[in-house]
Design an enzyme around this catalytic site. Structure first.
Site, PDB file in Angstrom:
ATOM      1  N   ASP A 432       0.866  -1.168   0.000  1.00 33.78           N
ATOM      2  CA  ASP A 432       0.000   0.000   0.000  1.00 33.78           C
ATOM      3  C   ASP A 432       0.909   1.226   0.000  1.00 33.78           C
ATOM      4  OD1 ASP A 432      -2.270   1.611   0.185  1.00 33.78           O
ATOM      5  OD2 ASP A 432      -2.257   1.560   2.372  1.00 33.78           O
ATOM      6  N   ASP A 434       0.065   5.026   1.276  1.00 27.30           N
ATOM      7  CA  ASP A 434      -0.021   5.826   2.502  1.00 27.30           C
ATOM      8  C   ASP A 434      -0.018   4.927   3.729  1.00 27.30           C
ATOM      9  OD1 ASP A 434      -0.196   8.343   1.241  1.00 27.30           O
ATOM     10  OD2 ASP A 434      -2.280   7.935   0.726  1.00 27.30           O
TER      11      ASP A 434
END
Length: 644
Positions: A432, A434
Site C-alpha cells: 500500500d 499511505d
C-alpha cells in the site's frame, strides 16, 4: 584555503578525534583486535594515517598517505579483515570529523570544510578498496604457484582460491548494495531540506543562494551515482526489470541530441546521426535503452578532444532472428586493445582516476566507472550484445573508438530466459502507499479539512480514520450522503488532492526500513508492486520523489479499478501485472479494509501499526510495528504457510 584551515583544525583536535575514531573502528574489528586498547589499536598505523591525512589536506601531496594506506590494508588482510572492516576505517574518520565540525561551526561552514576534504576521503576509500583487491589477488597468485608440486594439494588450494575470489566479489557486491541503500535515505532527507531552504524567506538568502546551488549540484551528482550503483546491483543479481514495448530508436537519439546539445556546443563537437530513420521498431524498455545510448554518447563526448566528431549509424541485419545494429563512433583518444573487454567491468577505468574530473562531458571527465557496465547489463537483458573496437590508445593521433550494439527486433528469447532464471512461480510483494511506503495521513487530514472548509463542511479525525482505504468519492458519499451532488464530489476531490500534493511534497521521507527491504526482496527475486486508492498523479509524485518508480513491476491506482478496498480487485490487478498468482503474493497494508481486500484476493497479509492499533488488524497473517522488522526470509516463510 578551506583545506588548509581544516588541516590546522584537525591538528589541534587530534587527540579528541583519534580517541573517538579508534573506538568506532574497534567495534568493527574482528577477533582479538576488538580487545586491543585505544593506544594499541592506534599504533597499528591509525595515528600515522591521521597525520598523513592532515598533511595531504595541507600540501595536496598524497604520496605519504598512499603508502600508509597500502601498509594498513596489508596489515588488516593478514588479520583476516574483510572489505567492509577495512573501508570502515576511512568512513568512520569522515563521520567523526563531521560530528566534531558541527559542534564548533555553523552547519553551512562545517559542510564547506567537509566538502574541502571530500576528494581526499574518496581517494582513501578507493585506494583501500583497490589495494584490498590487488593484495588479495596477489595472495591467490602466490598461493597457486606453490600448489604446482602436488596435484591433490593444488586441487584443494585452487578451491580455496576460488572461494576467496567469490568472497571478494561478494564483498564488492555487498558494498555496492549497502552503500546505495545507506546513501539513498539521507540523500532524500538532504534534498528535502535544501528544497525547503530554497523556498523559505530567509534574512540572508542572497548570500546562501550559491551554497544552495552548489548543494543541489552535488545532490544531483550523488543521485546519479546511487542510481548507477542500484542498477549494477540489480544486474549482478539478474533482477533488472524491463517494461517491454515497441521502441523507436530514432526518437531516443533525437531526445539525446537535444539533451547533449549544450555540451556539444561547449566542446565544439559535431554529432551526426544517419541510417536510423528506416529501422523498424524494437521490442524493449524505452527508458533502459535510452540509458544505454546516453552512456555511450556521454563516453564518446568525454574521450573526444574539442573539435572532434561523433557519428551514430544503424542498419538492419536479417537472418533467423532479425537484429538492429547501432554503431557509436568517435574521433577520440581510443582504447588500448588489451582493455577492450575490461572497460565493461565494474569501476574499471583506463587511466588513473586522479587525472580526471567528475564531469559527464568534460574532456576525460570520469565518473565511478559504471556506465559501460550498466549498458552491457541492459543490452544483454534484452537478448542483445555490446562490444567495443579501437586501433589503440593515442592522445596525439586520436585513432578513435566505436561501440557496437546488437538488439533483437523481438526481445522474447532473453525475456524467456529471465523468467526461467527466476524459477516460476513468480513471487510478489504488493505495498500500500499511505501508511506503508510513506506516512502521509496527517497531510491527507489537513487537505480534507481545508478543501471541505471551502464548501462549508467539516471532517473529524475519527471520521477521517474510519475511511482509510476508501477512494475520495466513496469517502464523500459515506460521510455526506446526498448532501453533495456528483459535480460537488468531483470538485471537492480535485481540490483536496491539489492541496495534499502541495502539503506532502515538502515532507516526503520513506518509512523506516523500506528502501532496505525493497532491495533485499529484489535480490531474492521478488517482484515489487504498489496498489493504492490514491490517484495516480499523487502516487507518481511520491514514488518519483523517493526514486522508486523504476523499482516497480506494477503500479495500480484508483483509476485502474471499479471498486475500492475492501474489494480485492486492486490487489488482483497488481498480481496480474506482476505475472504472479494470488497465493504467491504478500500484501503489506495499514488499514483493516486493505487487510480484508488482501485476504479476499487469496493473498497473505502483513499489517503495519502505522495508523491503527494491532487489535484492529487481527485478520492479518502477521502484524509488525515497522518495515525494519521484516526480512525476505520472513516473507518467504509466510508464503509457505498453508502450502505444506
Amino acid at each position: 584555503m578551506a583545506s588548509k584551515e581544516l588541516a590546522h583544525w584537525l591538528k589541534e583536535r587530534k587527540e579528541l578525534i583519534m580517541v573517538k575514531w579508534i573506538r568506532a573502528v574497534r567495534k568493527a574489528s574482528p577477533g582479538t583486535d576488538a580487545l586491543l586498547s585505544t593506544r594499541e589499536l592506534g599504533s597499528r598505523h591509525l595515528e600515522a594515517l591521521y597525520d598523513a591525512f592532515v598533511s595531504a589536506l595541507e600540501t595536496g601531496d598524497y604520496s605519504d598517505l598512499e603508502a600508509i594506506l597500502e601498509q594498513l590494508v596489508r596489515d588488516r588482510l593478514k588479520r583476516e579483515y574483510n572489505l567492509r572492516e577495512v573501508l570502515v576505517i576511512a568512513l568512520e574518520l569522515k563521520k567523526t570529523c563531521w560530528e566534531e565540525l558541527v559542534k564548533e561551526f555553523p552547519s553551512i561552514q562545517a559542510l564547506e570544510y567537509l566538502q574541502a576534504a571530500d576528494e581526499l576521503f574518496n581517494f582513501m576509500t578507493i585506494k583501500m578498496a583497490n589495494t584490498f583487491t590487488e593484495e588479495s589477488f596477489a595472495f591467490i597468485k602466490k598461493l597457486n604457484k606453490s600448489l604446482e608440486q602436488k596435484v591433490r594439494e593444488r586441487t584443494q588450494e585452487l578451491q580455496r582460491a576460488k572461494e576467496e575470489l567469490e568472497r571478494i566479489d561478494k564483498a564488492k557486491s555487498d558494498f555496492i548494495r549497502i552503500a546505495a541503500h545507506e546513501l539513498r535515505t539521507p540523500l532524500t532527507l538532504i534534498q528535502g531540506y535544501v528544497g525547503m531552504l530554497a523556498t523559505e524567506e530567509l534574512p540572508d538568502k542572497e548570500r546562501i543562494r550559491p551554497i544552495l546551488q552548489g548543494l543541489n549540484k552535488g545532490i544531483k551528482r550523488l543521485e546519479s551515482i546511487i542510481r548507477d550503483l542500484i542498477d549494477v546491483s540489480y544486474i549482478d543479481a539478474e533482477v533488472l526489470t524491463l517494461s517491454l514495448q515497441p521502441v523507436s530508436l530514432p526518437q531516443i537519439f533525437q531526445s539525446l541530441l537535444v539533451e547533449f546539445q549544450p555540451a556539444l556546443q561547449a566542446r565544439r563537437l559535431n554529432l551526426s546521426i544517419s541510417g536510423l530513420e528506416n529501422l523498424p521498431l524494437v521490442e524493449g524498455d524505452p527508458q533502459r535503452l535510452k540509458q544505454v545510448f546516453y552512456n555511450l554518447l556521454s563516453n564518446a563526448i568525454k574521450y573526444t578532444p574539442n573539435g572532434g566528431s561523433i557519428t551514430v549509424t544503424g542498419e538492419l541485419l536479417r537472418g533467423e532472428q532479425d537484429f538492429v545494429h547501432i554503431i557509436v563512433k568517435d574521433t577520440g583518444i581510443g582504447i588500448p586493445p588489451d582493455k577492450l573487454e575490461r572497460i565493461f567491468d565494474k569501476f574499471y577505468r583506463v587511466e588513473d582516476f586522479r587525472l580526471h574530473s567528475t564531469s559527464k562531458t568534460d574532456f576525460k571527465g570520469a565518473g565511478p566507472g559504471l556506465g559501460l557496465t550498466i549498458a552491457k547489463g541492459i543490452v544483454e537483458a534484452h537478448g542483445g550484445k555490446i562490444w567495443a573496437e579501437s586501433p589503440g590508445y593515442d592522445e596525439e593521433r586520436c585513432p578513435g573508438s566505436s561501440f557496437h550494439v546488437l538488439l533483437p527486433i523481438k526481445a522474447q528469447p532473453r525475456k524467456a530466459e529471465y523468467i526461467q532464471q527466476i524459477k516460476l512461480p513468480v513471487k510478489a510483494v504488493i505495498f500500500d502507499l499511505d501508511g506503508v511506503i510513506v506516512d502521509t495521513a496527517p497531510y491527507h487530514f489537513q487537505a480534507w479539512q481545508k478543501a471541505l472548509a471551502e464548501f462549508g463542511l467539516e471532517m473529524s479525525e475519527e471520521q477521517f480514520r474510519s475511511t482509510f482505504g476508501m477512494r475520495n468519492q466513496e469517502i464523500l458519499r459515506t460521510l455526506f450522503g446526498t448532501k453533495l451532488s456528483s459535480e460537488q464530489i468531483e470538485e471537492i476531490g480535485r481540490r483536496k488532492e491539489a492541496i495534499y500534493r502541495e502539503l506532502v511534497y515538502k515532507h516526503l521521507t520513506p518509512m523506516p526500513g523500506l528502501l532496505r527491504l525493497i532491495q533485499e526482496l529484489k535480490a531474492r527475486r521478488f517482484r515489487i508492486a504498489v496498489a493504492t486508492s490514491t490517484p495516480r498523479a499523487n502516487a507518481s509524485l511520491i514514488l518519483r520523489a523517493l526514486k522508486l518508480e523504476h523499482e516497480l513491476a506494477a503500479l495500480v491506482t484508483e483509476e485502474d479499478v471499479e471498486e475500492g478496498k475492501p474489494d480485492p480487485e486492486i490487489f488482483l490487478k497488481a498480481a496480474e501485472k506482476c505475472l504472479a498468482s494470488p497465493e504467491n503474493c504478500i500484501v503489506i497494508e495499514d488499514s483493516p479494509a486493505g487487510i480484508k481486500a488482501a485476504k479476499a484476493a487469496g493473498m497473505k497479509a502483513i499489517a503495519l501499526t502505522t495508523t491503527r492499533p494491532a487489535e484492529e488488524l487481527g485478520e492479518a497473517d502477521l502484524v509488525v510495528e515497522n518495515l525494519a522488522m521484516l526480512t525476505p526470509e520472513i516473507l518467504e516463510s509466510l508464503l509457505e504457510v498453508g502450502k505444506q
